[in-house]
Scaffold this motif. Structure first.
Motif, PDB file in Angstrom:
ATOM      1  N   LEU A 289       0.752  -0.799  -0.354  1.00 35.33           N
ATOM      2  CA  LEU A 289      -0.162  -0.022   0.241  1.00 35.33           C
ATOM      3  C   LEU A 289       1.191   1.253   0.288  1.00 35.33           C
ATOM      4  CD1 LEU A 289      -2.590  -0.247   2.641  1.00 35.33           C
ATOM      5  CD2 LEU A 289      -3.034  -0.907   0.586  1.00 35.33           C
ATOM      6  N   SER A 290       0.292   2.337  -0.630  1.00 38.34           N
ATOM      7  CA  SER A 290       0.980   3.677   0.079  1.00 38.34           C
ATOM      8  C   SER A 290       1.147   4.360   1.175  1.00 38.34           C
ATOM      9  CB  SER A 290       0.721   4.738  -1.702  1.00 38.34           C
ATOM     10  OG  SER A 290      -0.662   5.358  -0.681  1.00 38.34           O
ATOM     11  N   PHE A 291       1.825   4.903   1.130  1.00 35.66           N
ATOM     12  CA  PHE A 291       1.610   5.236   2.951  1.00 35.66           C
ATOM     13  C   PHE A 291       0.790   6.573   3.077  1.00 35.66           C
ATOM     14  CE2 PHE A 291       2.996   8.105   6.829  1.00 35.66           C
ATOM     15  CZ  PHE A 291       3.441   7.359   7.396  1.00 35.66           C
ATOM     16  N   ARG A 292       0.032   6.485   1.780  1.00 36.15           N
ATOM     17  CA  ARG A 292      -0.841   7.726   2.236  1.00 36.15           C
ATOM     18  C   ARG A 292      -2.113   6.709   1.827  1.00 36.15           C
ATOM     19  NH1 ARG A 292      -3.635  12.422  -2.516  1.00 36.15           N
ATOM     20  NH2 ARG A 292      -5.064  12.764  -0.809  1.00 36.15           N
ATOM     21  N   SER A 293      -2.191   5.626   1.475  1.00 38.06           N
ATOM     22  CA  SER A 293      -3.506   4.567   1.722  1.00 38.06           C
ATOM     23  C   SER A 293      -3.645   3.975   3.067  1.00 38.06           C
ATOM     24  CB  SER A 293      -3.302   3.290   0.401  1.00 38.06           C
ATOM     25  OG  SER A 293      -3.541   4.119  -0.599  1.00 38.06           O
ATOM     26  N   PHE A 294      -2.138   3.415   3.086  1.00 35.47           N
ATOM     27  CA  PHE A 294      -2.352   2.902   4.583  1.00 35.47           C
ATOM     28  C   PHE A 294      -2.829   3.974   6.428  1.00 35.47           C
ATOM     29  CE2 PHE A 294       0.014   1.545   9.017  1.00 35.47           C
ATOM     30  CZ  PHE A 294       0.112   0.161   8.436  1.00 35.47           C
ATOM     31  N   ARG A 295      -2.163   4.952   5.477  1.00 37.26           N
ATOM     32  CA  ARG A 295      -3.165   6.157   7.176  1.00 37.26           C
ATOM     33  C   ARG A 295      -4.443   6.042   6.911  1.00 37.26           C
ATOM     34  NH1 ARG A 295       0.572  11.680   7.081  1.00 37.26           N
ATOM     35  NH2 ARG A 295      -0.619  11.500   5.561  1.00 37.26           N
ATOM     36  N   TYR A 296      -4.924   5.849   5.717  1.00 37.91           N
ATOM     37  CA  TYR A 296      -6.715   5.997   5.183  1.00 37.91           C
ATOM     38  C   TYR A 296      -7.242   4.900   6.336  1.00 37.91           C
ATOM     39  CZ  TYR A 296     -11.070   5.467   3.446  1.00 37.91           C
ATOM     40  OH  TYR A 296     -12.106   4.999   3.244  1.00 37.91           O
ATOM     41  N   LYS A 297      -6.265   3.616   5.623  1.00 38.87           N
ATOM     42  CA  LYS A 297      -6.913   2.652   6.769  1.00 38.87           C
ATOM     43  C   LYS A 297      -6.617   2.826   8.177  1.00 38.87           C
ATOM     44  CE  LYS A 297      -6.530  -0.094   2.799  1.00 38.87           C
ATOM     45  NZ  LYS A 297      -8.168  -0.297   2.598  1.00 38.87           N
ATOM     46  N   LEU A 298      -5.735   2.757   8.859  1.00 35.68           N
ATOM     47  CA  LEU A 298      -6.022   3.168  10.290  1.00 35.68           C
ATOM     48  C   LEU A 298      -6.426   3.697  10.422  1.00 35.68           C
ATOM     49  CD1 LEU A 298      -1.425   3.497  10.770  1.00 35.68           C
ATOM     50  CD2 LEU A 298      -2.957   2.120  10.755  1.00 35.68           C
ATOM     51  N   GLN A 299      -6.783   4.850   9.917  1.00 35.41           N
ATOM     52  CA  GLN A 299      -8.040   5.611  10.042  1.00 35.41           C
ATOM     53  C   GLN A 299      -9.263   5.353  10.244  1.00 35.41           C
ATOM     54  OE1 GLN A 299      -8.061   9.927   8.535  1.00 35.41           O
ATOM     55  NE2 GLN A 299      -9.828  10.719   9.955  1.00 35.41           N
ATOM     56  N   LYS A 300      -9.738   4.350   9.492  1.00 37.61           N
ATOM     57  CA  LYS A 300     -10.878   3.592   8.714  1.00 37.61           C
ATOM     58  C   LYS A 300     -10.660   2.770  10.138  1.00 37.61           C
ATOM     59  CE  LYS A 300     -12.684   0.300   5.942  1.00 37.61           C
ATOM     60  NZ  LYS A 300     -12.362  -0.404   4.801  1.00 37.61           N
ATOM     61  N   HIS A 301     -10.291   2.018  10.630  1.00 38.06           N
ATOM     62  CA  HIS A 301     -10.159   1.176  11.667  1.00 38.06           C
ATOM     63  C   HIS A 301     -10.157   1.741  13.130  1.00 38.06           C
ATOM     64  CE1 HIS A 301     -10.931  -2.091   8.303  1.00 38.06           C
ATOM     65  NE2 HIS A 301      -9.464  -1.776   8.059  1.00 38.06           N
ATOM     66  N   GLY A 302      -9.680   2.599  13.506  1.00 39.04           N
ATOM     67  CA  GLY A 302      -9.574   3.570  14.486  1.00 39.04           C
ATOM     68  C   GLY A 302      -8.553   3.299  15.321  1.00 39.04           C
ATOM     69  N   LEU A 303      -7.446   2.832  14.158  1.00 37.12           N
ATOM     70  CA  LEU A 303      -5.883   2.806  14.685  1.00 37.12           C
ATOM     71  C   LEU A 303      -5.261   3.361  14.193  1.00 37.12           C
ATOM     72  CD1 LEU A 303      -5.510  -1.221  12.721  1.00 37.12           C
ATOM     73  CD2 LEU A 303      -6.127  -0.596  15.261  1.00 37.12           C
ATOM     74  N   ASN A 304      -5.383   5.019  14.330  1.00 37.74           N
ATOM     75  CA  ASN A 304      -4.621   5.912  13.893  1.00 37.74           C
ATOM     76  C   ASN A 304      -3.683   6.434  14.930  1.00 37.74           C
ATOM     77  OD1 ASN A 304      -6.905   6.461  14.445  1.00 37.74           O
ATOM     78  ND2 ASN A 304      -6.805   8.457  13.870  1.00 37.74           N
ATOM     79  N   LYS A 305      -4.359   6.007  16.412  1.00 41.19           N
ATOM     80  CA  LYS A 305      -3.952   6.762  17.647  1.00 41.19           C
ATOM     81  C   LYS A 305      -2.329   5.076  18.293  1.00 41.19           C
ATOM     82  CE  LYS A 305      -8.237   8.660  19.050  1.00 41.19           C
ATOM     83  NZ  LYS A 305      -9.249   8.729  20.265  1.00 41.19           N
ATOM     84  N   ILE A 306      -2.226   4.947  16.911  1.00 41.02           N
ATOM     85  CA  ILE A 306      -0.655   4.189  17.671  1.00 41.02           C
ATOM     86  C   ILE A 306       0.480   4.666  17.696  1.00 41.02           C
ATOM     87  CG2 ILE A 306       0.014   1.984  17.302  1.00 41.02           C
ATOM     88  CD1 ILE A 306      -1.898   0.211  16.023  1.00 41.02           C
ATOM     89  N   ASP A 307       1.142   4.735  18.389  1.00 40.54           N
ATOM     90  CA  ASP A 307       2.417   5.878  18.984  1.00 40.54           C
ATOM     91  C   ASP A 307       4.020   5.117  18.576  1.00 40.54           C
ATOM     92  OD1 ASP A 307       0.109   8.227  19.933  1.00 40.54           O
ATOM     93  OD2 ASP A 307       1.027   7.105  21.486  1.00 40.54           O
ATOM     94  N   ASN A 308       3.643   5.448  17.070  1.00 36.94           N
ATOM     95  CA  ASN A 308       5.202   4.646  16.704  1.00 36.94           C
ATOM     96  C   ASN A 308       5.416   5.319  15.855  1.00 36.94           C
ATOM     97  OD1 ASN A 308       2.949   2.252  17.333  1.00 36.94           O
ATOM     98  ND2 ASN A 308       5.023   1.156  17.844  1.00 36.94           N
ATOM     99  N   ASN A 309       6.726   4.713  15.400  1.00 34.49           N
ATOM    100  CA  ASN A 309       7.433   5.589  14.766  1.00 34.49           C
ATOM    101  C   ASN A 309       6.958   5.169  12.632  1.00 34.49           C
ATOM    102  OD1 ASN A 309       9.292   6.432  15.824  1.00 34.49           O
ATOM    103  ND2 ASN A 309      10.753   4.659  16.235  1.00 34.49           N
ATOM    104  N   GLU A 310       7.115   6.435  11.856  1.00 32.29           N
ATOM    105  CA  GLU A 310       6.468   6.502  10.139  1.00 32.29           C
ATOM    106  C   GLU A 310       7.645   5.418   9.844  1.00 32.29           C
ATOM    107  OE1 GLU A 310       4.069   9.156   9.417  1.00 32.29           O
ATOM    108  OE2 GLU A 310       2.668   8.958  11.303  1.00 32.29           O
TER     109      GLU A 310
END
Length: 456
Positions: free
Chosen positions: A435-456
């Motif tokens: 996945l592109s990084f942009r698509s990956f970030r969208y899917k994180l937000q979609k599944h409520g996983l965007n708050k995971i505190d890790n390095n990019e």
């Protein structure tokens, strides 16, 4: 507060029934007395009984038939049989139909009290799913506990036992447990793999031979039947025995004597015979591939061992057992198993049953360099993984499925797995999923996983 155990009494002798009713009330139980089989079946459907006291000789329905019906309605119900006509045949028949135990008339109330306490304790133990340990046998599932707790009673008889189950479920271990618990425990336990020895050699292996019986027989040789004298002979994969050898085996089972190849003298043997098979012998009997008379001689006490996929409660305790076993053998610190790895094992179908699980854990302990076993540490062949995953993904419940929700669950699971493998580095996780990084970030937000505190 614990509920008072309910006990059903079934006996056509009313004086016995009233005696038991009074006795059980005094001991703090809630008894229900009936004097006929028909009444017993009716009340059994209406009340959640914890135990049944059942007379074998009933006027309208035979006690063994009642036992079968109770077990059909509730397979885990404990039943204590009462008989005025004790015999080995009675005991064997009761155990065949999975009675907990039996007691003779005239009744010894102290003995009965102890039997009731044991039966109710077993029910409580099964409900709490405690772990059962006996030698190499480890189990937690109610199905296995019911089998294992009957072994001492089975071991005390001389009756032939037939253990049925898929390859790898532990049939030989159960056979060895029966031998170890029996009065023959200090005598030989001899194993014969009927599928692993060519038919041309199996007859001489079983029965032995005299010098000169055939080309190459330069000395007398004792057969395995004779080696097992006074002990136990375990015939594994009995379903692969040829019809010719079945005839010879039947005679030995019936008469307890045989002639070695090339001999004119018969040898008498005293053995306990335990057989095992991963085949449907009844079907083979119907097809004319297995002798019906031999089948019934071997199948005096049947034990059906369920496959591991039907008793998944046993997987965590087996994993722990094998981790300790192979850590000790290999001189390593006992590793932990991650929740994700254990979850995979709980979902896996285990076509090879307990044997396959043991091999998986043995490899993990041998090859793992860290102190925790991760999903990628589980060495399972790609063929088996694909077969298992296809089976799981292709299942469609009869009531239908919410496809979008199911796909979302699969997607979220893969994202979490990718994050785990990349140690939380999101760009690496995106690459694993193509996945592109942009698509990956969208899917994180979609599944409520965007708050995971890790390095990019």
């Amino acid at each position: 507060m614990e509920s008072i155990p309910k006990i059903l009494i079934v006996d056509d002798e009313k004086n016995i029934g009233f005696l038991l009713e009074t006795f059980l009330k005094r001991e703090g139980y809630e008894p229900f007395y009936v004097s006929t089989g028909q009444e017993a079946l009716k009340i059994f459907d209406k009340q959640p009984f914890d135990l049944v006291l059942l007379d074998i000789k009933m006027p309208d329905i035979d006690g063994i038939e009642l036992l079968k019906e109770f077990k059909r309605k509730r397979s885990n119900i404990n039943v204590i049989m009462i008989t005025a006509y004790p015999s080995i045949e009675t005991a064997v028949e009761a155990m065949r139909e999975e009675a907990f135990d039996y007691i003779n008339k005239p009744l010894d109330l102290e003995e009965l009290k102890q039997l009731i306490e044991r039966a109710l304790a077993r029910e409580k133990k099964v409900s709490k799913t405690k772990v059962f340990h006996y030698g190499n046998i480890v189990a937690r599932s109610p199905a296995m506990l019911r089998i294992l707790e009957t072994l001492p009673k089975i071991a005390s008889t001389k009756a032939n036992v037939l253990i049925m189950g898929e390859s790898g479920v532990g049939k030989e271990i159960i056979a060895h447990a029966i031998h170890s618990l029996s009065p023959r425990s200090d005598k030989p336990f001899v194993t014969v793999n009927c599928a692993g020895i060519p038919e041309t050699l199996l007859e001489s292996e079983l029965f032995g031979y005299k010098k000169g019986a055939f080309t190459g027989a330069t000395t007398d040789r004792m057969g395995l039947f004779q080696s097992a004298h006074k002990g136990t002979l375990f015939l594994d994969e009995i379903g692969d025995l040829s019809l010719t050898l079945q005839v010879r085996l039947l005679r030995v089972v019936e008469e307890k004597r045989f002639k070695p190849l090339g001999s004119t003298q018969e040898i008498e043997v005293d053995i306990r015979l335990i057989s095992a098979t991963n085949q449907d012998l009844e079907q083979k009997v119907t097809a004319g591939q297995f002798r019906e008379d031999l089948y019934y001689r071997l199948n005096v006490i049947p034990i059906r061992v369920p496959p591991l996929r039907e008793r998944k409660e046993d997987i965590p305790v087996l994993v722990e057992h094998f981790l300790k076993k192979y850590s000790k053998e290999l001189g390593k610190e006992v590793p932990k198993i991650s929740s994700s790895a254990l979850s995979f094992l709980m979902e896996y179908g285990f076509p090879g049953n307990v044997r396959e699980l043991e091999h998986i854990i043995e490899r993990c302990v041998a090859l793992e360099t860290g102190n925790i076993i991760l999903p990628e540490s589980l060495v399972i062949s790609d063929f088996k993984k694909k077969k298992h995953l296809l089976k799981e993904e292709a299942q469609l419940p009869s009531e239908g499925i919410d496809l979008e929700k199911k796909l979302a669950q699969i997607e979220k699971g893969l994202i979490l797995e990718a994050l785990k493998r990349s140690k939380g580095v999101k760009k690496e996780a995106a690459k694993l999923l193509n996945l592109s990084f942009r698509s990956f970030r969208y899917k994180l937000q979609k599944h409520g996983l965007n708050k995971i505190d890790n390095n990019e």
